[in-house]
Design an enzyme around this catalytic site. Structure first.
Site, mmCIF file in Angstrom:
data_model
loop_
_atom_site.group_PDB
_atom_site.id
_atom_site.type_symbol
_atom_site.label_atom_id
_atom_site.label_comp_id
_atom_site.label_asym_id
_atom_site.label_seq_id
_atom_site.Cartn_x
_atom_site.Cartn_y
_atom_site.Cartn_z
ATOM 1 N N HIS A 175 -17.224 -66.879 8.422
ATOM 2 C CA HIS A 175 -16.306 -67.232 7.332
ATOM 3 C C HIS A 175 -16.366 -66.079 6.340
ATOM 4 C CE1 HIS A 175 -17.942 -71.176 8.667
ATOM 5 N NE2 HIS A 175 -16.744 -71.644 8.435
ATOM 6 N N ASP B 46 -19.489 -65.971 4.362
ATOM 7 C CA ASP B 46 -20.767 -65.775 5.067
ATOM 8 C C ASP B 46 -21.137 -64.297 4.999
ATOM 9 O OD1 ASP B 46 -20.496 -68.397 5.932
ATOM 10 O OD2 ASP B 46 -19.809 -67.841 7.947
ATOM 11 N N MET C 33 -13.844 -63.562 16.362
ATOM 12 C CA MET C 33 -13.162 -64.591 15.562
ATOM 13 C C MET C 33 -13.605 -64.517 14.101
ATOM 14 S SD MET C 33 -14.043 -67.803 14.112
ATOM 15 C CE MET C 33 -14.790 -69.197 14.935
ATOM 16 N N GLU D 230 -8.803 -76.326 14.296
ATOM 17 C CA GLU D 230 -9.979 -77.104 14.713
ATOM 18 C C GLU D 230 -9.934 -78.492 14.072
ATOM 19 O OE1 GLU D 230 -13.684 -75.071 14.072
ATOM 20 O OE2 GLU D 230 -14.851 -76.915 14.238
ATOM 21 N N LYS E 3 -11.345 -82.419 13.303
ATOM 22 C CA LYS E 3 -12.586 -83.185 13.108
ATOM 23 C C LYS E 3 -12.177 -84.505 12.472
ATOM 24 C CE LYS E 3 -17.218 -82.670 11.127
ATOM 25 N NZ LYS E 3 -18.111 -81.795 10.332
ATOM 26 N N GLU F 228 -13.943 -78.725 19.293
ATOM 27 C CA GLU F 228 -15.416 -78.720 19.195
ATOM 28 C C GLU F 228 -15.976 -79.974 19.857
ATOM 29 O OE1 GLU F 228 -17.489 -77.558 15.576
ATOM 30 O OE2 GLU F 228 -18.798 -79.300 15.795
ATOM 31 N N HIS G 243 -17.022 -82.814 17.490
ATOM 32 C CA HIS G 243 -15.942 -83.481 16.754
ATOM 33 C C HIS G 243 -15.236 -84.518 17.612
ATOM 34 C CE1 HIS G 243 -15.694 -79.759 13.871
ATOM 35 N NE2 HIS G 243 -16.886 -80.328 13.894
ATOM 36 N N ASP H 44 -15.602 -74.476 20.405
ATOM 37 C CA ASP H 44 -16.876 -74.620 19.680
ATOM 38 C C ASP H 44 -17.794 -75.521 20.504
ATOM 39 O OD1 ASP H 44 -16.001 -73.050 17.616
ATOM 40 O OD2 ASP H 44 -16.129 -74.599 16.064
ATOM 41 N N ASP I 81 -22.483 -85.620 11.680
ATOM 42 C CA ASP I 81 -22.162 -84.394 12.431
ATOM 43 C C ASP I 81 -23.452 -83.629 12.702
ATOM 44 O OD1 ASP I 81 -20.923 -82.158 13.461
ATOM 45 O OD2 ASP I 81 -20.342 -81.372 11.505
ATOM 46 N N ASP J 93 -24.333 -81.228 15.156
ATOM 47 C CA ASP J 93 -24.344 -79.797 15.532
ATOM 48 C C ASP J 93 -25.571 -79.424 16.362
ATOM 49 O OD1 ASP J 93 -21.929 -79.046 14.400
ATOM 50 O OD2 ASP J 93 -22.817 -78.636 12.447
ATOM 51 N N ASP K 136 -21.169 -73.453 18.004
ATOM 52 C CA ASP K 136 -21.106 -73.858 16.597
ATOM 53 C C ASP K 136 -22.159 -74.950 16.390
ATOM 54 O OD1 ASP K 136 -20.465 -74.150 14.009
ATOM 55 O OD2 ASP K 136 -18.574 -75.203 14.329
HETATM 56 C C1 GCO Z 1 -18.068 -78.112 10.882
HETATM 57 C C2 GCO Z 1 -17.108 -77.171 11.559
HETATM 58 C C3 GCO Z 1 -17.269 -75.747 11.140
HETATM 59 C C4 GCO Z 1 -16.146 -74.873 11.642
HETATM 60 C C5 GCO Z 1 -16.199 -73.557 10.984
HETATM 61 C C6 GCO Z 1 -15.320 -72.521 11.587
HETATM 62 O O1 GCO Z 1 -18.128 -79.236 11.333
HETATM 63 O O2 GCO Z 1 -18.723 -77.729 9.919
HETATM 64 O O3 GCO Z 1 -17.283 -77.293 12.931
HETATM 65 O O4 GCO Z 1 -18.501 -75.257 11.584
HETATM 66 O O5 GCO Z 1 -16.185 -74.722 13.024
HETATM 67 O O6 GCO Z 1 -15.859 -73.729 9.645
HETATM 68 O O7 GCO Z 1 -14.034 -72.794 11.333
HETATM 69 MN MN MN Z 2 -16.732 -76.056 14.558
HETATM 70 MN MN MN Z 3 -18.541 -79.084 13.462
#
Ligand code: GCO
Ligand code: MN
Ligand code: MN
Length: 385
Positions: A53, A56, A87, A180, A182, A216, A219, A244, A254, A256, A286
């Site tokens: 991002h 970041d 990306m 993307e 979610k 993702e 998600h 992702d 979430d 991850d 991700d």
């Molecule tokens: C989340 C998202 C993020 C995005 C990221 C890239 O749930 O936090 O998945 O990690 O993927 O902002 O666009």
């Molecule tokens: Mn993501």
């Molecule tokens: Mn995510």
């Protein structure tokens, strides 16, 4: 055999391996790594690329000369390690200004700021060679549906995407945009909550060919859906621009998790799909390392994502080479005299199908040995086959 190399096209975000273990209940548990340190670690582990991002890499209030110094140091690390930046994306969720949305805020000045921030972030991504530009609308949602019409929200979102598509053309960046979805978190409900919803939305844009999806795993699983089916639909539509990979237990926050760590069987079908169709985009993880880990644990986490992918890719090869599995599959579908008739409507094909003698009882008796097939997959995954 399970050692990653750049040809495997594995990528990580600065925010993923750079995650310091902060959560809504607790402070960071490990020290922050600089972008340069992250690139060096990823190069060492055999990754292909690194994504980010805008903030970041470049802090939000950095001056132009600070930005330039940061980009120079980052580019140096890319050159030393051979990593690329496939990306880039915009942080449209962290700053308080986005507390009620960015592109879907009812306040036009917030939307304008979101456009400005995104155009500048696209400039940054283009500077380091990114080809895909991801849009994750973490704050594009609502807690209070009384506050705004979801139809207005979609209209504002469409206006912003159309604007940014034009900017992409105007500057000659050639980005492929990837949306993307979610379903929730951080908002109670996020608009366009699934990959399927995104695919339908894309067709309402002025230049739908510029825009695809970034599905993702976590998600779709949060929404209780089958991720492989979601990416299959995106692939079928020619819209699987990015992916992702991570993992997620259903019905939780979430998480991850490291790819394949929660539901290896679902992960197997994801990898099998990508390998079978010949997806050649980045395999982006991700995910976050457990909060209980230190810097060494972060390496274990990143290495584990890639290793699991490669193990599952090997299982997919064995699936294809397995005579018993293939014989079972061969017995399932196939063609009949009616296959070509169904392929195109005409008065003849209509009458052929209307007049065909189809024995529904015989069809219902046909054996579907899915128990055997599924057990063969389980044997394969558990390593006894
Ligand atoms: C989340 C998202 C993020 C995005 C990221 C890239 O749930 O936090 O998945 O990690 O993927 O902002 O666009
Ligand atoms: Mn993501
Ligand atoms: Mn995510």
């Amino acid at each position: 055999m399970y050692d990653p190399t750049p040809e495997h096209r594995f990528t990580f975000g600065l925010w993923t391996v750079g995650n310091v273990g902060r959560d809504p209940f607790g402070l960071p548990t490990r020290a922050a790594l600089s972008p340069v340190e992250i690139v060096e670690m990823l190069g060492d582990l055999g990754a292909w690329g690194v994504n980010f991002h805008d903030n970041d890499l470049v802090p939000i209030d950095a001056s132009w000369s600070e930005r330039e110094a940061i980009v120079r140091a980052f580019r140096g690390a890319l050159e030393r390690t051979g990593l690329c930046v496939p990306m880039a994306t915009t942080n449209l969720f962290g700053e308080p200004v986005f507390r009620d949305g960015a592109f879907t805020s009812a306040d036009p000045d917030v939307r304008a700021y979101a456009l400005q921030k995104t155009m500048r972030a696209m400039d940054l991504g283009a500077d380091v060679g990114a080809k895909t530009y991801v849009f994750w609308g973490g704050r594009e949602g609502a807690e209070v549906d009384a506050a705004k019409s979801p139809v207005d929200a979609l209209k504002w979102m469409r206006e912003c995407m159309n604007f940014l598509c034009r900017y992409n053309d105007d500057r000659g960046y050639g980005f492929r945009f990837a949306l993307e979805a979610k379903p929730n978190e951080p908002r109670a409900d996020i608009y366009l909550p699934t990959t399927g919803a995104m695919l339908a939305f894309i067709e309402t844009l002025d230049t739908p060919e510029m825009v695809g999806v970034n599905p993702e795993v976590a998600h779709e699983h949060m929404a209780g859906l089958n991720f492989t089916h979601a990416i299959a639909q995106a692939w079928d539509a020619g819209k699987l621009f990015h992916i992702d990979l991570n993992d997620q237990q259903p019905g939780r926050f979430d998480q991850d998790l490291r790819f394949g760590s929660a539901n290896p069987k679902a992960a197997f079908y994801v990898v099998k799909f990508l390998e079978d169709v010949g997806y050649d985009g980045p395999r982006h993880f991700d995910a976050h390392c457990y909060r209980s880990e230190d810097a060494a644990g972060v390496r274990d986490f990143a290495a584990g994502c890639m290793r699991t992918y490669l193990i599952l890719a090997d299982k997919a090869r064995r699936f294809r080479a397995d005579a018993e599995i293939q014989a079972l599959l061969a017995g399932l579908g196939g063609d009949s005299a009616l296959t070509p008739v169904m392929a195109a409507y005409s008065t003849e094909s209509r009458d052929t199908i209307l007049g065909a003698k189809i024995d529904r009882h015989a069809l219902a008796q046909k054996q579907l040995p899915y128990e055997r097939l599924d057990q063969l997959v389980i044997d394969l995954l558990l390593g006894v086959r």
